[in-house]
Design a protein around this motif. Sequence first.
Motif, mmCIF file in Angstrom:
data_model
loop_
_atom_site.group_PDB
_atom_site.id
_atom_site.type_symbol
_atom_site.label_atom_id
_atom_site.label_comp_id
_atom_site.label_asym_id
_atom_site.label_seq_id
_atom_site.Cartn_x
_atom_site.Cartn_y
_atom_site.Cartn_z
ATOM 1 N N THR A 168 0.802 -1.217 0.000
ATOM 2 C CA THR A 168 0.000 0.000 0.000
ATOM 3 C C THR A 168 0.840 1.274 0.000
ATOM 4 O OG1 THR A 168 -1.745 -1.168 1.202
ATOM 5 C CG2 THR A 168 -1.861 1.224 1.198
ATOM 6 N N MET A 169 2.055 1.227 0.545
ATOM 7 C CA MET A 169 2.884 2.428 0.665
ATOM 8 C C MET A 169 3.078 3.183 -0.655
ATOM 9 S SD MET A 169 3.711 3.423 3.665
ATOM 10 C CE MET A 169 5.214 4.402 3.531
ATOM 11 N N PRO A 170 3.333 2.500 -1.782
ATOM 12 C CA PRO A 170 3.499 3.247 -3.041
ATOM 13 C C PRO A 170 2.241 3.995 -3.474
ATOM 14 C CG PRO A 170 4.411 1.026 -3.237
ATOM 15 C CD PRO A 170 3.629 1.060 -1.956
ATOM 16 N N LYS A 171 1.079 3.584 -2.987
ATOM 17 C CA LYS A 171 -0.175 4.225 -3.371
ATOM 18 C C LYS A 171 -0.518 5.431 -2.503
ATOM 19 C CE LYS A 171 -1.887 -0.436 -4.423
ATOM 20 N NZ LYS A 171 -2.908 -1.454 -4.079
ATOM 21 N N ILE A 172 0.207 5.599 -1.383
ATOM 22 C CA ILE A 172 -0.082 6.686 -0.459
ATOM 23 C C ILE A 172 0.599 7.962 -0.941
ATOM 24 C CG2 ILE A 172 0.194 7.507 1.921
ATOM 25 C CD1 ILE A 172 0.204 4.608 2.818
ATOM 26 N N PRO A 173 -0.102 9.098 -0.982
ATOM 27 C CA PRO A 173 0.536 10.364 -1.380
ATOM 28 C C PRO A 173 1.741 10.659 -0.485
ATOM 29 C CG PRO A 173 -1.848 10.610 -1.279
ATOM 30 C CD PRO A 173 -1.549 9.266 -0.710
ATOM 31 N N ASP A 174 2.769 11.258 -1.081
ATOM 32 C CA ASP A 174 4.020 11.483 -0.360
ATOM 33 C C ASP A 174 3.828 12.266 0.932
ATOM 34 O OD1 ASP A 174 5.411 10.100 -2.273
ATOM 35 O OD2 ASP A 174 6.071 11.884 -3.370
#
Length: 203
Positions: A77-83
């Motif tokens: 999920t981390m890559p899908k979370i806005p920076d």
Amino acid sequence: MSKITDSLPATIIAGIILTILMVFAAQATIGASLGGWQGAPDHASSYTAFIVRWLHVISGVMWIGLLWYFNFVQIPTMPKIPDEHKPGVSKHIAPEALFWFRWGAMATLITGLLLAILSNYLVDALALKLGIGYGMWFAMIMWFNVWFIIWPAQKIALGLVDAPADQKPKAAARAKMFSRINTMLSIPMLYAMVGQSSNGFSM
């Protein structure tokens, strides 16, 4: 009810009290139906082994549950979370989860070895004369990975210790790889544990 559920310690205490009440209720019901108190351990040592097994299972649920949370939920999920939102995970959720993750692993290892000692199968298991031995070796490898590879790498990747910036991606990749290795090992490890408990282990 909110006084219990608003506090994690209160929730845990309530769970322990509920367990005690359940045990007494079940013993009373079984004893009444069979004409006497049934199911009580014949010896204190057998009940001690039972309690250690219970603590071993609880610890294992904590450990493997968080291992699978990292691999099935957080990492994908981390890559899908806005920076701008990622620090909420990396600075707050991940360190807390890693605390319970590594100490869950420690508790699982200690209670597992203690259970093997109390049940008189430690030496045979470690010598792979018993099916549970395979699970024990997998669990010990996983424990080593948690404490000496994954956790040190995560401290660098999450910025919990001082390290050069270029080391963080390498540390994150190392933590991910060994976390995936542990996920892989957890599958046969759990098979060995369940097989031992049900006398259904087969090779």
